[in-house]
Design an enzyme around this catalytic site. Structure first.
Site, PDB file in Angstrom:
ATOM      1  N   GLY A  42       1.005  -1.026  -0.165  1.00 44.52           N
ATOM      2  CA  GLY A  42       0.100   0.110  -0.556  1.00 44.52           C
ATOM      3  C   GLY A  42       1.096   1.259   0.104  1.00 44.52           C
TER       4      GLY A  42
ATOM      5  CB  ILE B 215       3.590   2.172   4.646  1.00 43.53           C
ATOM      6  CG1 ILE B 215       2.740   3.257   5.200  1.00 43.53           C
ATOM      7  CG2 ILE B 215       4.590   1.936   5.464  1.00 43.53           C
ATOM      8  CD1 ILE B 215       2.129   3.384   6.649  1.00 43.53           C
TER       9      ILE B 215
ATOM     10  NE  ARG C  29      -3.112  -1.435  13.716  1.00 43.18           N
ATOM     11  CZ  ARG C  29      -2.698  -0.143  13.618  1.00 43.18           C
ATOM     12  NH1 ARG C  29      -1.335  -0.333  13.552  1.00 43.18           N
ATOM     13  NH2 ARG C  29      -3.582   0.638  13.134  1.00 43.18           N
TER      14      ARG C  29
ATOM     15  CD  GLU D  30       1.623  -1.824  19.656  1.00 44.13           C
ATOM     16  OE1 GLU D  30       0.725  -0.864  19.888  1.00 44.13           O
ATOM     17  OE2 GLU D  30       1.890  -1.855  18.756  1.00 44.13           O
TER      18      GLU D  30
ATOM     19  CG  HIS E 271       2.328   2.072  17.803  1.00 52.03           C
ATOM     20  ND1 HIS E 271       1.499   1.191  17.343  1.00 52.03           N
ATOM     21  CD2 HIS E 271       2.362   1.955  16.269  1.00 52.03           C
ATOM     22  CE1 HIS E 271       0.734   0.678  16.998  1.00 52.03           C
ATOM     23  NE2 HIS E 271       1.556   1.788  15.804  1.00 52.03           N
TER      24      HIS E 271
ATOM     25  N   GLY F  26       6.172   4.581  14.450  1.00 52.33           N
ATOM     26  CA  GLY F  26       6.717   4.627  13.690  1.00 52.33           C
ATOM     27  C   GLY F  26       5.863   5.887  12.938  1.00 52.33           C
TER      28      GLY F  26
END
Length: 310
Positions: free
Chosen positions: A150, A152, A229, A258, A276, A278
């Site tokens: 996609g 990213i 994820r 998380e 997390h 990013g």
């Protein structure tokens, strides 16, 4: 039909900074407060971080709900079948943080292969001695595999081109217009890669897709990077492969639970961990806020949502 000033509830406490922004135009409260929970039956809009599962009992109590507005890009915590069946629109932040997540993925690759984190620790511990020299692995020529192509994945591939890596990818659907070749399967991609980056959207169908077999195909010299994820990776298999040396390394920004328990990683070798972060840049968060406001404004005005999931 939406009210002119609809009631908006915000699901998670870490989204509390949105309260004053939304309060300028709307009647808004947090669900972590008793007063907010008391307004479940009259709320028309629920703002949520899309990676968090929404409590079905809570949703059942929201008889006037018409929009679930995800502040984040991801919306895997929203039951889309339920939303569709109940005529509830779902919006998200589009591709707001794609470039920043891609930057983070490249940063994790560099940090691991060039031993930036371990080098910092060694220097601070007085382990840099005269005549000592650490040899690290070059990026140029590395075979990069991307799982999920996609926005990213495409942004990562473009950066990899500039860094002289060679890129292949795999996803469940072919995309013939892409410049990078698609492998015939996920296992084939792992076997063909020195570095495997997970950038796929999480669904119920791909949970644990990075299995022990895929990690073994990547092998004892391979590096797994996950910026998607945590549930996409079989974390038990990953930790076992790292401890046994069947996998060369891992660089993770996301986890099965998380926040992840630090004790879980205390004795796991050859891994770099970030909390997390990013997609959590100042620019991305600002853009996500603007996109949230645009989606809510469109909903209130009964206009098409600019970033509608369904």
């Amino acid at each position: 039909m939406a009210h002119l000033r609809p009631v908006i509830l915000i699901a998670q406490p870490h989204l509390a900074p949105l309260l004053p922004i939304l309060a300028m135009q709307y009647d808004v409260m947090g669900l972590w407060e008793e007063a907010g929970r008391a307004r479940l039956p009259e709320a028309e809009i629920l703002v949520t971080a899309g990676e968090f599962r929404l409590d079905p009992a809570m949703l059942a109590a929201m008889g006037r709900l018409r929009l679930i507005a995800c502040f984040t890009v991801g919306y895997d915590g929203v039951d889309l079948d339920w939303a569709r069946a109940n005529d509830i629109a779902v919006s998200h932040a589009g591709d707001a943080n794609a470039e920043d997540v891609a930057d983070h993925a490249i940063g994790l690759i560099l940090a691991h292969r060039r031993q930036i984190v371990s080098g910092d620790r060694a220097l601070r511990a007085g382990e840099w001695l005269p005549g000592g020299k650490t040899i690290t692995r070059s990026i140029a020529g590395a075979r990069l595999g991307i799982v999920g192509m996609g926005s990213i994945g495409i942004a990562i591939a473009a950066r990899a081109d500039a860094m002289r890596m060679t890129t292949r990818w795999w996803g469940p659907r072919d995309k013939p217009s892409l410049a990078w070749p698609r492998s015939e399967s996920l296992e084939a991609l792992a076997a063909e890669s020195d570095i495997l980056v997970v950038a796929a959207r999480a669904t119920d169908d791909n949970r644990g897709m990075m299995s022990a077999a895929i990690l073994d195909a990547l092998g004892p010299d391979g590096l797994l990077v996950n910026v998607a994820r945590g549930q996409l990776v079989d974390e038990y298999a990953l930790i076992d492969a790292l401890r046994a040396g069947r996998l060369g390394g891992a660089a993770l920004d996301v986890y099965a639970q998380e926040p992840t328990d630090p004790a879980r990683w205390a004795d796991v070798p050859n891994c770099i961990l970030t909390p997390h972060t990013g997609g959590a840049t100042d620019a991305a968060v600002a853009q996500m806020a603007q996109m949230l406001l645009a989606n809510i404004r469109a909903f209130v005005a009964e206009e098409p949502l600019p970033n509608r999931v369904l």
